[in-house]
Design a protein around this motif. Structure first.
Motif, PDB file in Angstrom:
ATOM      1  N   ALA A  82       9.951 -15.585   2.017  1.00  0.00           N
ATOM      2  CA  ALA A  82       8.621 -16.179   1.875  1.00  0.00           C
ATOM      3  C   ALA A  82       7.536 -15.219   2.365  1.00  0.00           C
ATOM      4  N   LEU A  83       7.783 -14.539   3.488  1.00  0.00           N
ATOM      5  CA  LEU A  83       6.818 -13.565   4.009  1.00  0.00           C
ATOM      6  C   LEU A  83       6.652 -12.399   3.040  1.00  0.00           C
ATOM      7  N   ALA A  84       7.750 -11.912   2.497  1.00  0.00           N
ATOM      8  CA  ALA A  84       7.682 -10.797   1.549  1.00  0.00           C
ATOM      9  C   ALA A  84       6.939 -11.197   0.275  1.00  0.00           C
ATOM     10  N   GLN A  85       7.131 -12.420  -0.178  1.00  0.00           N
ATOM     11  CA  GLN A  85       6.422 -12.889  -1.372  1.00  0.00           C
ATOM     12  C   GLN A  85       4.919 -12.977  -1.119  1.00  0.00           C
ATOM     13  N   ALA A  86       4.532 -13.423   0.085  1.00  0.00           N
ATOM     14  CA  ALA A  86       3.111 -13.496   0.431  1.00  0.00           C
ATOM     15  C   ALA A  86       2.495 -12.095   0.493  1.00  0.00           C
ATOM     16  N   ASN A  87       3.205 -11.160   1.085  1.00  0.00           N
ATOM     17  CA  ASN A  87       2.700  -9.781   1.160  1.00  0.00           C
ATOM     18  C   ASN A  87       2.570  -9.157  -0.220  1.00  0.00           C
ATOM     19  N   ARG A  88       3.519  -9.444  -1.082  1.00  0.00           N
ATOM     20  CA  ARG A  88       3.434  -8.916  -2.450  1.00  0.00           C
ATOM     21  C   ARG A  88       2.241  -9.492  -3.199  1.00  0.00           C
ATOM     22  N   ALA A  89       2.003 -10.794  -3.045  1.00  0.00           N
ATOM     23  CA  ALA A  89       0.866 -11.424  -3.713  1.00  0.00           C
ATOM     24  C   ALA A  89      -0.456 -10.838  -3.208  1.00  0.00           C
ATOM     25  N   ALA A  90      -0.561 -10.597  -1.893  1.00  0.00           N
ATOM     26  CA  ALA A  90      -1.783 -10.018  -1.336  1.00  0.00           C
ATOM     27  C   ALA A  90      -2.008  -8.601  -1.852  1.00  0.00           C
ATOM     28  N   ALA A  91      -0.942  -7.817  -1.930  1.00  0.00           N
ATOM     29  CA  ALA A  91      -1.062  -6.442  -2.432  1.00  0.00           C
ATOM     30  C   ALA A  91      -1.486  -6.430  -3.896  1.00  0.00           C
ATOM     31  N   GLU A  92      -0.943  -7.337  -4.686  1.00  0.00           N
ATOM     32  CA  GLU A  92      -1.328  -7.402  -6.095  1.00  0.00           C
ATOM     33  C   GLU A  92      -2.783  -7.831  -6.242  1.00  0.00           C
ATOM     34  N   ALA A  93      -3.253  -8.737  -5.371  1.00  0.00           N
ATOM     35  CA  ALA A  93      -4.657  -9.162  -5.421  1.00  0.00           C
ATOM     36  C   ALA A  93      -5.591  -8.006  -5.088  1.00  0.00           C
ATOM     37  N   ARG A  94      -5.252  -7.228  -4.062  1.00  0.00           N
ATOM     38  CA  ARG A  94      -6.093  -6.074  -3.703  1.00  0.00           C
ATOM     39  C   ARG A  94      -6.112  -5.053  -4.835  1.00  0.00           C
ATOM     40  N   ALA A  95      -4.967  -4.822  -5.422  1.00  0.00           N
ATOM     41  CA  ALA A  95      -4.910  -3.875  -6.533  1.00  0.00           C
ATOM     42  C   ALA A  95      -5.734  -4.378  -7.717  1.00  0.00           C
ATOM     43  N   GLY A  96      -5.718  -5.683  -7.935  1.00  0.00           N
ATOM     44  CA  GLY A  96      -6.519  -6.247  -9.022  1.00  0.00           C
ATOM     45  C   GLY A  96      -8.008  -6.041  -8.802  1.00  0.00           C
ATOM     46  N   ASP A  97      -8.450  -6.192  -7.560  1.00  0.00           N
ATOM     47  CA  ASP A  97      -9.866  -5.979  -7.260  1.00  0.00           C
ATOM     48  C   ASP A  97     -10.272  -4.538  -7.514  1.00  0.00           C
ATOM     49  N   VAL A  98      -9.406  -3.608  -7.097  1.00  0.00           N
ATOM     50  CA  VAL A  98      -9.727  -2.189  -7.285  1.00  0.00           C
ATOM     51  C   VAL A  98      -9.776  -1.839  -8.766  1.00  0.00           C
ATOM     52  N   LYS A  99      -8.807  -2.315  -9.526  1.00  0.00           N
ATOM     53  CA  LYS A  99      -8.761  -1.995 -10.952  1.00  0.00           C
ATOM     54  C   LYS A  99      -9.881  -2.676 -11.728  1.00  0.00           C
ATOM     55  N   ALA A 100     -10.293  -3.843 -11.271  1.00  0.00           N
ATOM     56  CA  ALA A 100     -11.374  -4.553 -11.963  1.00  0.00           C
ATOM     57  C   ALA A 100     -12.716  -3.858 -11.791  1.00  0.00           C
TER      58      ALA A 100
END
Length: 337
Positions: A82-100
């Motif tokens: 569960a912790l790893a899934q939360a960290n992955r979701a946060a990393a993908e969100a940050r990457a989305g902001d940068v790419k956007a």
């Protein structure tokens, strides 16, 4: 005459019988051996530490390859997942902001900051111009005796302070303009690569956590019969601990023991008939192994030679497989073709 004929016939038949018996004595013994069906054994081990939560099979039960045979306590592993899934979701969100890229509001805010600094610079320039004029007036008064040297120093200090304020505002304006340029240009390739690397690392952590959860479900590596169960529910299993043993139902064989005098009759690949002692079950087999060293006849094997005779172990694989109906431990007779 009739009696003579009968005697002749009897003599001929007796001669033929005697000849047949002598010929039979010269024949080699039939290639028949006894043994027990055996199978390749597998240790089903725990790959991770944990208490045994469930044992899902019984001794003697036939299980399929990949079937779950036991479960370990996986609470800690699921929390890590569960912790790893939360960290992955946060990393993908940050990457989305940068790419956007930058939002229009961010660019507009940076541009407003530039305009505010420019207005402040205009006021600072006007103040500097005024203080420069005052310093010039004081210099003229000093020459005529209308002002003192201290007043001139004060005027020069005020002018220098105003010049420093102008220089500072110019530097701030340059920095603000660069910020606007960066926001308008978007993320750099370096920042994009860094965000992608963080996302990949988070995904690998999630995969590792998922693997630990999966390892809490112990599965059978092959189709086989449960021979014995070594750990009970509630006992602690360490990595490498054997939970139970399986006998591969698809790789059955019979070990027979061939006397040295008959060793020339066995060759690798030679076909054989494997038959249960009741005669109701038959299967095909072939020789897959011949021991390079002799040994004394085991006590649990009966051959047609005396027990002291040196024999060689020969492994006969049952090629018809588990579908033939043979079971480990079953007494059989092996007849070489």
């Amino acid at each position: 005459m009739k009696g003579v004929r009968i005697v002749v016939v009897l003599l001929v038949l007796a001669g033929l019988g005697w000849y047949g018996w002598l010929k039979q004595q010269g024949k080699p013994a039939e290639d028949v051996y006894n043994g027990w069906v055996e199978g390749e054994e597998y240790r089903v081990v725990a790959e991770t530490a944990g208490k045994v939560k469930e044992i899902l099979v019984k001794e003697g039960e036939l299980v399929k390859a990949g079937q779950v045979v036991a479960k370990l306590d996986d609470e800690a592993a699921r929390l890590q997942l569960a912790l790893a899934q939360a960290n992955r979701a946060a990393a993908e969100a940050r990457a989305g902001d940068v790419k956007a890229g930058s939002r229009p509001q961010q660019i507009a805010q940076a541009q407003a900051q530039v305009r505010a600094l420019q207005a402040s610079l205009q006021g600072a320039l006007e103040n500097l111009k005024r203080l420069q004029s005052q310093r010039q007036d004081v210099e003229e008064l000093v020459q005529t005796g209308g002002a003192t040297a201290d007043q001139l120093e004060a005027a020069k200090a005020a002018e220098a302070s105003a010049q420093a304020a102008v220089n500072s505002l110019k530097a701030q304006i340059d920095a603000a303009r660069e910020q606007v340029r960066l926001l308008q240009a978007g993320a750099t390739s370096y920042s994009l690569s860094a965000q992608d690397a963080q996302v990949e690392a988070a995904r690998q952590q999630e995969a590792l956590a998922q693997l630990q959860v999966n390892k809490a479900r112990v599965v059978a590596p092959v189709r086989g019969v449960v021979q014995n169960i070594l750990l009970k529910v509630g006992e602690l299993a360490n990595p490498g601990s054997t939970l139970l043993n399986l006998v591969d139902q698809d790789r059955l064989y019979v070990n027979i023991f061939v006397p040295q005098s008959q060793l020339d009759r066995v060759q690798l690949g030679r076909k054989a008939i494997v038959e249960a002692e009741n005669g109701k079950l038959k299967g095909e087999g072939k020789i897959v192994y011949i021991s390079p060293q002799g040994e004394f006849t085991p006590k649990n094997i009966q051959t047609r030679e005396e027990r002291a005779t040196q024999v060689f172990k020969v492994k006969v694989e049952i090629t018809s497989g588990g579908s033939s109906g043979f079971k480990p431990g079953q007494a059989v007779e092996v007849r070489l073709k």
